[in-house]
Design a protein around this motif. Sequence first.
Motif, PDB file in Angstrom:
ATOM      1  N   ILE A 321       9.242  -5.886  27.251  1.00 58.08           N
ATOM      2  CA  ILE A 321       8.099  -6.211  26.394  1.00 58.08           C
ATOM      3  C   ILE A 321       8.414  -7.506  25.650  1.00 58.08           C
ATOM      4  O   ILE A 321       9.455  -7.625  25.007  1.00 58.08           O
ATOM      5  CB  ILE A 321       7.820  -5.090  25.359  1.00 58.08           C
ATOM      6  CG1 ILE A 321       7.623  -3.744  26.053  1.00 58.08           C
ATOM      7  CG2 ILE A 321       6.594  -5.441  24.510  1.00 58.08           C
ATOM      8  CD1 ILE A 321       7.656  -2.551  25.121  1.00 58.08           C
ATOM      9  N   TYR A 323       7.032  -9.738  22.701  1.00 56.32           N
ATOM     10  CA  TYR A 323       6.082  -9.741  21.590  1.00 56.32           C
ATOM     11  C   TYR A 323       5.931 -11.175  21.097  1.00 56.32           C
ATOM     12  O   TYR A 323       6.884 -11.791  20.641  1.00 56.32           O
ATOM     13  CB  TYR A 323       6.583  -8.828  20.471  1.00 56.32           C
ATOM     14  CG  TYR A 323       5.743  -8.891  19.228  1.00 56.32           C
ATOM     15  CD1 TYR A 323       4.449  -8.367  19.230  1.00 56.32           C
ATOM     16  CD2 TYR A 323       6.216  -9.474  18.058  1.00 56.32           C
ATOM     17  CE1 TYR A 323       3.657  -8.434  18.100  1.00 56.32           C
ATOM     18  CE2 TYR A 323       5.430  -9.543  16.921  1.00 56.32           C
ATOM     19  CZ  TYR A 323       4.148  -9.024  16.947  1.00 56.32           C
ATOM     20  OH  TYR A 323       3.358  -9.092  15.831  1.00 56.32           O
ATOM     21  N   ASN A 326       0.568 -12.991  18.509  1.00 55.49           N
ATOM     22  CA  ASN A 326      -0.845 -12.700  18.810  1.00 55.49           C
ATOM     23  C   ASN A 326      -0.997 -11.868  20.075  1.00 55.49           C
ATOM     24  O   ASN A 326      -1.995 -11.208  20.292  1.00 55.49           O
ATOM     25  CB  ASN A 326      -1.641 -14.013  18.936  1.00 55.49           C
ATOM     26  CG  ASN A 326      -1.064 -14.952  19.978  1.00 55.49           C
ATOM     27  OD1 ASN A 326       0.102 -14.831  20.341  1.00 55.49           O
ATOM     28  ND2 ASN A 326      -1.858 -15.866  20.479  1.00 55.49           N
ATOM     29  N   SER A 328       1.082  -9.353  23.268  1.00 52.65           N
ATOM     30  CA  SER A 328       2.273  -8.698  23.815  1.00 52.65           C
ATOM     31  C   SER A 328       2.161  -8.734  25.330  1.00 52.65           C
ATOM     32  O   SER A 328       1.101  -8.451  25.889  1.00 52.65           O
ATOM     33  CB  SER A 328       2.362  -7.243  23.354  1.00 52.65           C
ATOM     34  OG  SER A 328       2.696  -7.205  21.977  1.00 52.65           O
ATOM     35  N   THR A 329       3.245  -9.118  25.988  1.00 47.25           N
ATOM     36  CA  THR A 329       3.272  -9.112  27.455  1.00 47.25           C
ATOM     37  C   THR A 329       4.177  -7.984  27.911  1.00 47.25           C
ATOM     38  O   THR A 329       5.356  -7.930  27.531  1.00 47.25           O
ATOM     39  CB  THR A 329       3.784 -10.458  28.005  1.00 47.25           C
ATOM     40  OG1 THR A 329       2.958 -11.496  27.489  1.00 47.25           O
ATOM     41  CG2 THR A 329       3.713 -10.490  29.524  1.00 47.25           C
ATOM     42  N   TYR A 330       3.610  -7.089  28.707  1.00 46.03           N
ATOM     43  CA  TYR A 330       4.374  -5.961  29.252  1.00 46.03           C
ATOM     44  C   TYR A 330       4.758  -6.279  30.692  1.00 46.03           C
ATOM     45  O   TYR A 330       3.912  -6.650  31.499  1.00 46.03           O
ATOM     46  CB  TYR A 330       3.532  -4.679  29.221  1.00 46.03           C
ATOM     47  CG  TYR A 330       3.225  -4.204  27.827  1.00 46.03           C
ATOM     48  CD1 TYR A 330       4.071  -3.318  27.164  1.00 46.03           C
ATOM     49  CD2 TYR A 330       2.081  -4.652  27.155  1.00 46.03           C
ATOM     50  CE1 TYR A 330       3.798  -2.891  25.872  1.00 46.03           C
ATOM     51  CE2 TYR A 330       1.800  -4.230  25.862  1.00 46.03           C
ATOM     52  CZ  TYR A 330       2.664  -3.356  25.231  1.00 46.03           C
ATOM     53  OH  TYR A 330       2.390  -2.937  23.947  1.00 46.03           O
ATOM     54  N   GLN A 343      -1.042  -8.328  29.806  1.00 42.57           N
ATOM     55  CA  GLN A 343      -1.037  -8.857  28.442  1.00 42.57           C
ATOM     56  C   GLN A 343      -2.082  -8.166  27.600  1.00 42.57           C
ATOM     57  O   GLN A 343      -3.196  -7.927  28.061  1.00 42.57           O
ATOM     58  CB  GLN A 343      -1.362 -10.344  28.505  1.00 42.57           C
ATOM     59  CG  GLN A 343      -0.485 -11.193  27.628  1.00 42.57           C
ATOM     60  CD  GLN A 343      -0.666 -12.656  27.969  1.00 42.57           C
ATOM     61  OE1 GLN A 343      -1.786 -13.105  28.173  1.00 42.57           O
ATOM     62  NE2 GLN A 343       0.418 -13.397  28.040  1.00 42.57           N
ATOM     63  N   ASN A 346      -2.848  -8.510  20.246  1.00 43.15           N
ATOM     64  CA  ASN A 346      -2.472  -7.693  19.094  1.00 43.15           C
ATOM     65  C   ASN A 346      -3.496  -7.924  17.986  1.00 43.15           C
ATOM     66  O   ASN A 346      -3.299  -8.765  17.123  1.00 43.15           O
ATOM     67  CB  ASN A 346      -1.069  -8.075  18.616  1.00 43.15           C
ATOM     68  CG  ASN A 346      -0.039  -7.803  19.703  1.00 43.15           C
ATOM     69  OD1 ASN A 346      -0.125  -6.822  20.425  1.00 43.15           O
ATOM     70  ND2 ASN A 346       0.943  -8.688  19.836  1.00 43.15           N
ATOM     71  N   ARG A 349      -2.495  -5.120  12.929  1.00 45.41           N
ATOM     72  CA  ARG A 349      -1.064  -5.160  12.603  1.00 45.41           C
ATOM     73  C   ARG A 349      -0.425  -3.924  13.212  1.00 45.41           C
ATOM     74  O   ARG A 349      -0.973  -2.840  13.153  1.00 45.41           O
ATOM     75  CB  ARG A 349      -0.858  -5.141  11.087  1.00 45.41           C
ATOM     76  CG  ARG A 349      -1.236  -6.458  10.469  1.00 45.41           C
ATOM     77  CD  ARG A 349      -0.653  -6.605   9.102  1.00 45.41           C
ATOM     78  NE  ARG A 349       0.808  -6.568   9.127  1.00 45.41           N
ATOM     79  CZ  ARG A 349       1.559  -6.847   8.068  1.00 45.41           C
ATOM     80  NH1 ARG A 349       1.002  -7.162   6.926  1.00 45.41           N
ATOM     81  NH2 ARG A 349       2.862  -6.797   8.139  1.00 45.41           N
ATOM     82  N   ILE A 350       0.752  -4.101  13.782  1.00 48.29           N
ATOM     83  CA  ILE A 350       1.297  -2.945  14.507  1.00 48.29           C
ATOM     84  C   ILE A 350       2.332  -2.216  13.672  1.00 48.29           C
ATOM     85  O   ILE A 350       3.272  -2.805  13.171  1.00 48.29           O
ATOM     86  CB  ILE A 350       1.907  -3.351  15.878  1.00 48.29           C
ATOM     87  CG1 ILE A 350       2.812  -4.577  15.736  1.00 48.29           C
ATOM     88  CG2 ILE A 350       0.842  -3.604  16.918  1.00 48.29           C
ATOM     89  CD1 ILE A 350       3.608  -4.889  16.985  1.00 48.29           C
ATOM     90  N   ARG A 353       4.225   0.409  18.587  1.00 43.60           N
ATOM     91  CA  ARG A 353       3.626  -0.040  19.846  1.00 43.60           C
ATOM     92  C   ARG A 353       3.008   1.130  20.585  1.00 43.60           C
ATOM     93  O   ARG A 353       3.478   2.258  20.484  1.00 43.60           O
ATOM     94  CB  ARG A 353       4.708  -0.644  20.738  1.00 43.60           C
ATOM     95  CG  ARG A 353       5.187  -1.980  20.245  1.00 43.60           C
ATOM     96  CD  ARG A 353       5.569  -2.836  21.435  1.00 43.60           C
ATOM     97  NE  ARG A 353       5.949  -4.168  20.975  1.00 43.60           N
ATOM     98  CZ  ARG A 353       7.184  -4.483  20.666  1.00 43.60           C
ATOM     99  NH1 ARG A 353       8.137  -3.595  20.756  1.00 43.60           N
ATOM    100  NH2 ARG A 353       7.467  -5.708  20.271  1.00 43.60           N
ATOM    101  N   THR A 356       6.395   1.797  25.058  1.00 46.11           N
ATOM    102  CA  THR A 356       7.727   1.255  24.849  1.00 46.11           C
ATOM    103  C   THR A 356       8.484   1.247  26.178  1.00 46.11           C
ATOM    104  O   THR A 356       7.947   1.656  27.211  1.00 46.11           O
ATOM    105  CB  THR A 356       8.467   2.023  23.731  1.00 46.11           C
ATOM    106  OG1 THR A 356       9.679   1.326  23.459  1.00 46.11           O
ATOM    107  CG2 THR A 356       8.767   3.463  24.124  1.00 46.11           C
TER     108      THR A 356
END
Length: 375
Positions: A321, A323, A326, A328-330, A343, A346, A349-350, A353, A356
């Motif tokens: 992942i 982060y 702006n 998140s790329t998985y 992608q 976000n 506000r996290i 996640r 994971t």
Amino acid sequence: MAETIFAPWDDPTEKPLIRFRNVTKRFGAFTAIDDLTLDIFEREFFALLGPSGCGKTTMMRMLAGFETPSEGTIELAGQDIAAVPPNKRAVNMMFQSYALFPHLSVYDNIAFGLRRDSLPRADIDARVGEMLKLTRLEKFARRKPHQISGGQRQRVALARSLAKAPKLLLLDEPLGALDAKLRQATQFELMDIQEKTGTTFVIVTHDQEEAMTVASRVAVMDEGRVMQVATPERIYEAPESVYVADFIGDVNIVPGTARAVGDGLFQLNWAEDTVPFIAASEGAFSEGQACHLAIRPEKIAISAERPPEAENAVHGKVLDIAYLGNLSTYHVELPGGQVIKAQTANTRRISRRSFTWEDPVWVSWTKTAGVLLDQ
């Protein structure tokens, strides 16, 4: 009245300002430019984009008159410029190093070329005043280059290049020396100045984001050849080859073989014992033809359950992942070992996640989300 879109390249009656016709440039046994044909139009902000050594600077040096083609012709406003010396061309070049005179003030740096042309003093004064205003440097006219910031020096070099009102301004990696935040601000300034003056700008850059921001069209180059010329939007959304797709932005490239399954619809067999992907394509692919599906990470959804309506869905597990604030790329590993990047924005506000590492997930996308490429 609706604003007309600036696209002279789509108008067959428009004459290009610059024409490269079958231009080849060799240095000894090395071919820097290989049979290049290209049109650039008046008022365009045109970007030459590619990795180091792809020939983009050689093209620019030929336009400026520092190199001559080994074969082919280059025309500027209908005239073959091969025999025209650099100082007689309606072309100016702004160098990466800015090449300002350290002992001269900002005013005198901008006035330098005009004085060499022996213009009357009042005309020089008026023109330098215009340039100072255009580049917002009026307050700094009396300072020397070492007394102003890097971004201001960049604007002085630009003002000096534009002072003689060239038909064409060549910019060689003009923002290379600036830090990231200043680069971004300066990109918009460049666009603004180009629009105000109506000068044709040709910029050489290896920074894809820069090219995509400033240019009306981008030529993506590789090893002396132009791989594709198009608007930034088309280069990104409709690349014509794996090279172009891969060079611009982030992309997943899935190799496989094609099989037609309907009008403009193809199956992509991408791994043994897996369900084929479905992709729409305007291009024709023959049965079993090797091809690649190029698909941007932001067009791929990631979910815990298989989306019921998904045209393409495949199960995998989260490998990595990234982060990016702006986004998140998985990185999701598929059954055959391939890794697909998905992608998500976000938006909130996290606190934690959704997914994971090692989580089983589904990645899915529509049949029109990717581009099927044969090369």
